[in-house]
Design an enzyme around this catalytic site. Structure first.
Site, short mmCIF file in Angstrom:
data_model
loop_
_atom_site.label_atom_id
_atom_site.label_comp_id
_atom_site.label_asym_id
_atom_site.label_seq_id
_atom_site.Cartn_x
_atom_site.Cartn_y
_atom_site.Cartn_z
N LYS A 27 -13.13 -20.31 -4.58
CA LYS A 27 -13.16 -19.10 -3.76
C LYS A 27 -13.86 -19.45 -2.44
CE LYS A 27 -14.18 -14.99 -2.13
NZ LYS A 27 -14.85 -15.53 -0.93
N CYS A 36 -28.13 -24.13 5.89
CA CYS A 36 -29.16 -23.80 4.90
C CYS A 36 -30.40 -24.65 5.10
CB CYS A 36 -28.60 -23.99 3.50
SG CYS A 36 -28.01 -25.66 3.21
N GLU A 81 -26.76 -23.01 -5.01
CA GLU A 81 -27.27 -23.62 -3.76
C GLU A 81 -27.46 -22.48 -2.78
OE1 GLU A 81 -28.13 -26.61 -2.95
OE2 GLU A 81 -27.38 -27.81 -4.61
N GLU A 107 -34.58 -15.73 6.35
CA GLU A 107 -33.59 -16.68 6.86
C GLU A 107 -32.74 -16.00 7.92
OE1 GLU A 107 -30.31 -17.81 4.26
OE2 GLU A 107 -30.47 -19.87 4.97
#
Ligand code: NAD
Length: 485
Positions: free
Chosen positions: A180, A290, A254, A389
């Site tokens: 996906k 990330c 992750e 973040e």
């Protein structure tokens, strides 16, 4: 001249059971070029029905694929790597058009994807079992077998690289995959399916794009997907874990990071500034990484000089259309994310951080999701810009005096993905590297990750390690056989 139609896989479709197919609902999702805000293509908007079909096709294929010698599977991966390299420029153009990453960054992604396939192909032999001392009257050994079907849900920032890296290890260990891709950047995952159409048996690789949460949520909750690997935000990771709980799926995650770059006393300010800017991955993903070093923790003795050096480095970067040569930083990938990043900038200003450079749309770029590389100084650890973040071209500069206090700040968020230590002597740098909450730490500034080096987070940044042997084994289940002789 190459046209867009030649660049792209079939319009408005998904790839299920070796066939190109529209979503059963007929729904499609438009892909938007973030540099112009114009639609460029569409993909199928899959829902639970399509995901169900993909999972069924994957199980159909899994039996034979799992029984195929791993060397044959590895050969297919190597062949796919070659096809990626032969088609590298077209694939890089697709990613840049679809997601806005600078073309040089997209080219690196294609090469990294090809390398990941070759690495996984070479590692295939390591999915071994063991024997255990059992005395003369016994034989105890273990064997590893694939799960059957692996669900793979991806983030949007390295579209092709993640689609390939994310399938290489499950495939070489004999699993069929339902992939996906993230909806803002789904085009290149479909291209990978197109390139592997005559290489992998039908159903071994299925690609189910979709709008928003629908297809991902269906895959995460699907009762016939025993193994799930997710790359994305902490918030979605929590939903995925919850959705996986009823079937006790084996899950790796992750997730995000708010990664500190610690600058020790005695560091050279220009070297440290370059490390901080390189660590942001601005020229690869426009800061949407990330592992971006979005918190710079500078010793008080160097903070002022570092700030000046950072401004010089950031203002030197050319922001513009990502396909153009000479452009360093492109637009953010999609409207909703652009608005989110601009919201972080506004909040940091409201909370009293000093906007030293950037923070605005670059002049002359009236359309597209562009933001100047941005630096905030006078950042307090309690501010949102120091804790949340941003996933964009925004750095927060914090000052520290005492090492223990600095470590408390460095470790004071829920994240723990990566960290950097710059300056000081090696012993001091290693002390910080050991004390910081992170799955990966760079000492003396960012440098390429060697193939096979495990990557993953501690705390809320994730579960599991990818890219090395642990990832390979994570797509297998070990069975112990005890024989009485
Ligand atoms: P996201 O969490 O918004 O989406 C990730 C994927 O999950 C997408 O494919 C999305 O469609 C799907 N999804 C959305 N809702 C879902 C649900 N309820 N169930 C299942 N799937 C669902 O993340 P994003 O915006 O695509 O990516 C950015 C985030 O990913 C950042 O936090 C970044 O740090 C993280 N990231 C982590 C790594 C890593 O290796 N640790 C790498 C890249 C990105």
């Amino acid at each position: 001249m190459t046209t867009l139609a030649q660049l792209l896989a079939p319009e408005g479709e998904a790839f299920i059971g070796g066939r190109w197919t529209a979503a059963v609902s007929g729904g499609t999702v438009a892909s938007i070029d973030p540099a112009t805000e114009d639609p460029i293509a569409s993909v199928a908007s899959c829902d639970a029905t399509d995901v169900d079909a993909a999972v069924a096709a994957a199980w159909e294929a899994a039996r034979d694929w799992g029984a195929t010698p791993w060397t044959v599977r590895a050969r297919a991966l190597r062949e796919l790597a070659g096809r990626l390299r032969d088609d590298a420029e077209r694939l890089a153009q697709i990613d840049t058009l679809d997601g806005g990453n600078p073309i040089a960054g997209s080219r690196l992604d294609v090469e990294a994807a090809a390398g990941a396939l070759e690495f996984a192909a070479g590692l295939g032999a390591q999915a071994t079992g063991r024997t255990h001392p059992a005395g003369p009257a016994g034989l105890t050994f273990t064997e590893r077998a694939p799960y059957g079907v692996v669900g793979r849900i991806l983030a949007y920032n390295h579209p092709l690289m993640f689609a390939v890296q994310g399938t290489a290890m499950p495939l070489v260990t004999g699993n069929a995959v339902v992939l996906k891709p993230a909806d803002p950047t789904a085009l290149s995952a479909l291209e990978v399916a197109r390139l592997s159409e005559d290489l992998l048996p039908a159903g071994v690789l299925n690609v189910v794009p979709g709008a928003g949460a629908v297809a991902g949520a269906a895959l995460a909750a699907h009762p016939r997907v025993p193994r799930l690997a997710f790359t994305g935000s902490v918030a979605t990771g929590r939903r995925v874990l919850a959705a996986a709980a009823p079937q006790i799926k084996h899950v790796t995650l992750e997730l995000g990071g708010k990664n500190p770059l610690v600058v020790l006393a005695g560091a050279d300010p220009v070297t440290a500034a370059r490390a901080a800017v390189a660590g942001m991955n601005l020229t690869r993903t426009n800061g949407q990484s990330c592992q971006s070093t979005s918190r710079v923790l500078a010793h008080e003795s160097i903070r002022r000089d570092l700030q000046d050096a950072l401004v010089a480095e950031l203002e030197h970067l050319v922001v513009g259309p990502p396909a153009e040569t000479g452009v360093d930083v492109g637009p953010l990938a999609f409207r909703e994310h652009y608005d989110r990043v601009c919201g972080h900038v506004a909040r940091a200003e409201d909370e009293g951080a000093t906007l030293v450079t950037g923070g605005r749309r670059p002049t002359g770029l009236d359309r597209g999701f562009y933001l100047q590389p941005t630096l905030f100084a006078d950042v307090d650890p309690a501010m949102a810009i120091a804790r949340e973040e941003v996933f964009g071209p925004v750095l927060a500069l914090l000052e520290w005096t005492d090492t223990d206090d600095m470590l408390a700040v460095a470790n004071g968020t829920e994240y723990g993905l990566t960290a950097n230590v710059v300056g000081g002597d090696l012993q001091e740098a290693l002390r910080v590297a050991r004390a910081v909450d992170a799955g990966m730490v760079w000492v003396n500034g960012p440098s390429p990750r060697p193939p096979g080096a495990p990557f993953g987070g501690v705390k809320a940044s994730g579960i599991g390690r990818e890219h090395g042997e642990e990832e390979l084994l994570s797509y297998t289940q070990e069975k112990t056989v005890i024989v009485r002789l």
